[in-house]
Design a protein around this motif. Structure first.
Motif, PDB file in Angstrom:
ATOM      1  N   LEU A 162       0.850  -1.187   0.000  1.00  0.00           N
ATOM      2  CA  LEU A 162       0.000   0.000   0.000  1.00  0.00           C
ATOM      3  C   LEU A 162       0.887   1.239   0.000  1.00  0.00           C
ATOM      4  O   LEU A 162       1.872   1.302   0.734  1.00  0.00           O
ATOM      5  CB  LEU A 162      -0.889  -0.013   1.241  1.00  0.00           C
ATOM      6  CG  LEU A 162      -1.965   1.071   1.403  1.00  0.00           C
ATOM      7  CD1 LEU A 162      -3.021   0.597   2.386  1.00  0.00           C
ATOM      8  CD2 LEU A 162      -1.396   2.392   1.873  1.00  0.00           C
ATOM      9  N   SER A 163       0.522   2.197  -0.817  1.00  0.00           N
ATOM     10  CA  SER A 163       1.229   3.468  -0.810  1.00  0.00           C
ATOM     11  C   SER A 163       0.220   4.589  -1.032  1.00  0.00           C
ATOM     12  O   SER A 163      -0.884   4.353  -1.501  1.00  0.00           O
ATOM     13  CB  SER A 163       2.316   3.507  -1.886  1.00  0.00           C
ATOM     14  OG  SER A 163       1.748   3.342  -3.167  1.00  0.00           O
ATOM     15  N   ARG A 164       0.617   5.782  -0.669  1.00  0.00           N
ATOM     16  CA  ARG A 164      -0.289   6.909  -0.850  1.00  0.00           C
ATOM     17  C   ARG A 164       0.501   8.154  -1.222  1.00  0.00           C
ATOM     18  O   ARG A 164       1.687   8.265  -0.935  1.00  0.00           O
ATOM     19  CB  ARG A 164      -1.103   7.154   0.425  1.00  0.00           C
ATOM     20  CG  ARG A 164      -0.294   7.757   1.540  1.00  0.00           C
ATOM     21  CD  ARG A 164      -1.098   8.094   2.764  1.00  0.00           C
ATOM     22  NE  ARG A 164      -0.228   8.733   3.743  1.00  0.00           N
ATOM     23  CZ  ARG A 164      -0.426   8.716   5.045  1.00  0.00           C
ATOM     24  NH1 ARG A 164      -1.486   8.081   5.524  1.00  0.00           N
ATOM     25  NH2 ARG A 164       0.388   9.326   5.859  1.00  0.00           N
ATOM     26  N   ASP A 165      -0.189   9.080  -1.833  1.00  0.00           N
ATOM     27  CA  ASP A 165       0.390  10.365  -2.201  1.00  0.00           C
ATOM     28  C   ASP A 165      -0.551  11.431  -1.651  1.00  0.00           C
ATOM     29  O   ASP A 165      -1.596  11.710  -2.247  1.00  0.00           O
ATOM     30  CB  ASP A 165       0.531  10.471  -3.724  1.00  0.00           C
ATOM     31  CG  ASP A 165       1.247  11.731  -4.166  1.00  0.00           C
ATOM     32  OD1 ASP A 165       1.153  12.756  -3.454  1.00  0.00           O
ATOM     33  OD2 ASP A 165       1.883  11.709  -5.225  1.00  0.00           O
ATOM     34  N   ASN A 166      -0.185  11.990  -0.529  1.00  0.00           N
ATOM     35  CA  ASN A 166      -1.067  12.968   0.123  1.00  0.00           C
ATOM     36  C   ASN A 166      -1.302  14.193  -0.757  1.00  0.00           C
ATOM     37  O   ASN A 166      -2.388  14.755  -0.776  1.00  0.00           O
ATOM     38  CB  ASN A 166      -0.487  13.390   1.464  1.00  0.00           C
ATOM     39  CG  ASN A 166      -0.511  12.285   2.491  1.00  0.00           C
ATOM     40  OD1 ASN A 166      -1.177  11.272   2.316  1.00  0.00           O
ATOM     41  ND2 ASN A 166       0.233  12.471   3.571  1.00  0.00           N
ATOM     42  N   ALA A 167      -0.282  14.615  -1.480  1.00  0.00           N
ATOM     43  CA  ALA A 167      -0.407  15.815  -2.308  1.00  0.00           C
ATOM     44  C   ALA A 167      -1.407  15.615  -3.444  1.00  0.00           C
ATOM     45  O   ALA A 167      -2.098  16.559  -3.847  1.00  0.00           O
ATOM     46  CB  ALA A 167       0.952  16.210  -2.867  1.00  0.00           C
ATOM     47  N   ARG A 168      -1.460  14.384  -3.957  1.00  0.00           N
ATOM     48  CA  ARG A 168      -2.363  14.085  -5.079  1.00  0.00           C
ATOM     49  C   ARG A 168      -3.686  13.488  -4.621  1.00  0.00           C
ATOM     50  O   ARG A 168      -4.557  13.218  -5.439  1.00  0.00           O
ATOM     51  CB  ARG A 168      -1.682  13.126  -6.055  1.00  0.00           C
ATOM     52  CG  ARG A 168      -0.453  13.717  -6.736  1.00  0.00           C
ATOM     53  CD  ARG A 168       0.211  12.681  -7.628  1.00  0.00           C
ATOM     54  NE  ARG A 168       1.426  13.192  -8.249  1.00  0.00           N
ATOM     55  CZ  ARG A 168       1.448  13.781  -9.428  1.00  0.00           C
ATOM     56  NH1 ARG A 168       0.332  13.938 -10.123  1.00  0.00           N
ATOM     57  NH2 ARG A 168       2.586  14.222  -9.916  1.00  0.00           N
ATOM     58  N   ASN A 169      -3.820  13.280  -3.312  1.00  0.00           N
ATOM     59  CA  ASN A 169      -5.028  12.648  -2.763  1.00  0.00           C
ATOM     60  C   ASN A 169      -5.291  11.296  -3.413  1.00  0.00           C
ATOM     61  O   ASN A 169      -6.433  10.981  -3.798  1.00  0.00           O
ATOM     62  CB  ASN A 169      -6.255  13.559  -2.945  1.00  0.00           C
ATOM     63  CG  ASN A 169      -6.132  14.846  -2.163  1.00  0.00           C
ATOM     64  OD1 ASN A 169      -5.564  14.869  -1.074  1.00  0.00           O
ATOM     65  ND2 ASN A 169      -6.647  15.929  -2.715  1.00  0.00           N
ATOM     66  N   THR A 170      -4.246  10.507  -3.549  1.00  0.00           N
ATOM     67  CA  THR A 170      -4.386   9.186  -4.146  1.00  0.00           C
ATOM     68  C   THR A 170      -3.719   8.132  -3.264  1.00  0.00           C
ATOM     69  O   THR A 170      -2.818   8.429  -2.473  1.00  0.00           O
ATOM     70  CB  THR A 170      -3.769   9.117  -5.551  1.00  0.00           C
ATOM     71  OG1 THR A 170      -2.381   9.466  -5.471  1.00  0.00           O
ATOM     72  CG2 THR A 170      -4.476  10.050  -6.511  1.00  0.00           C
ATOM     73  N   MET A 171      -4.183   6.926  -3.424  1.00  0.00           N
ATOM     74  CA  MET A 171      -3.636   5.789  -2.700  1.00  0.00           C
ATOM     75  C   MET A 171      -3.642   4.608  -3.650  1.00  0.00           C
ATOM     76  O   MET A 171      -4.519   4.529  -4.521  1.00  0.00           O
ATOM     77  CB  MET A 171      -4.508   5.497  -1.463  1.00  0.00           C
ATOM     78  CG  MET A 171      -3.993   4.396  -0.572  1.00  0.00           C
ATOM     79  SD  MET A 171      -4.941   4.293   0.975  1.00  0.00           S
ATOM     80  CE  MET A 171      -6.509   3.655   0.397  1.00  0.00           C
ATOM     81  N   SER A 172      -2.682   3.740  -3.518  1.00  0.00           N
ATOM     82  CA  SER A 172      -2.632   2.598  -4.421  1.00  0.00           C
ATOM     83  C   SER A 172      -2.364   1.318  -3.656  1.00  0.00           C
ATOM     84  O   SER A 172      -1.907   1.343  -2.512  1.00  0.00           O
ATOM     85  CB  SER A 172      -1.561   2.807  -5.495  1.00  0.00           C
ATOM     86  OG  SER A 172      -0.280   2.862  -4.906  1.00  0.00           O
ATOM     87  N   LEU A 173      -2.667   0.222  -4.297  1.00  0.00           N
ATOM     88  CA  LEU A 173      -2.388  -1.095  -3.744  1.00  0.00           C
ATOM     89  C   LEU A 173      -1.735  -1.923  -4.851  1.00  0.00           C
ATOM     90  O   LEU A 173      -2.406  -2.293  -5.824  1.00  0.00           O
ATOM     91  CB  LEU A 173      -3.662  -1.779  -3.245  1.00  0.00           C
ATOM     92  CG  LEU A 173      -3.451  -3.118  -2.540  1.00  0.00           C
ATOM     93  CD1 LEU A 173      -2.724  -2.898  -1.200  1.00  0.00           C
ATOM     94  CD2 LEU A 173      -4.782  -3.831  -2.303  1.00  0.00           C
ATOM     95  N   GLN A 174      -0.452  -2.161  -4.710  1.00  0.00           N
ATOM     96  CA  GLN A 174       0.270  -2.997  -5.644  1.00  0.00           C
ATOM     97  C   GLN A 174       0.100  -4.434  -5.191  1.00  0.00           C
ATOM     98  O   GLN A 174       0.475  -4.787  -4.067  1.00  0.00           O
ATOM     99  CB  GLN A 174       1.744  -2.617  -5.680  1.00  0.00           C
ATOM    100  CG  GLN A 174       2.612  -3.545  -6.528  1.00  0.00           C
ATOM    101  CD  GLN A 174       2.298  -3.447  -8.009  1.00  0.00           C
ATOM    102  OE1 GLN A 174       2.116  -2.362  -8.541  1.00  0.00           O
ATOM    103  NE2 GLN A 174       2.203  -4.590  -8.671  1.00  0.00           N
TER     104      GLN A 174
END
Length: 118
Positions: free
Chosen positions: A69-81
């Motif tokens: 799991l990772s997230r990018d607070n600046a882009r308001n996105t989160m991902s799940l590889q």
């Protein structure tokens, strides 16, 4: 209230990989703990990966070492590889706060279907 939209699901063979994405309509990831949930047919929804507002991650035993799991607070996105996918990973996947529904609407979005099958 923030809306969450998930995407990236699909059909993949066992052993394959997929990356799911979660986009928020507002700044939420740096405020609340967030997570990826999944619900397989006939089963209860379960939390498989979570990240605290401080950035610490936790994974369910069933996905530990395979999902990231990772997230990018600046882009308001989160991902799940998701790597080394197994048929038992087949489910509808959702992103949400932990606990779910905090500051989001609707409580559960449409999710994204992941099917692992040969």
């Amino acid at each position: 209230q923030v809306q969450l939209v998930t995407s990236g699901g699909g059909l993949v063979q066992p052993g394959g990989s997929l990356t799911l994405s979660c986009a928020a309509s507002g700044s939420i990831f740096s405020i609340y703990a967030m997570g990826w949930y999944r619900q397989a047919p006939g089963k209860q929804r379960e939390l498989v990966a979570a990240i605290t507002s401080g950035g610490n991650t936790n994974y369910a035993d069933s996905v530990e070492g395979r999902f990231t799991l990772s997230r990018d607070n600046a882009r308001n996105t989160m991902s799940l590889q998701m790597n080394s996918l197994k048929p038992e990973d087949t489910a509808v996947y959702y992103c949400n706060t932990v606990p779910p529904g905090v500051g989001v609407t609707p409580m559960w979005g449409q999710g994204t279907q992941v099917t692992v099958s040969s």
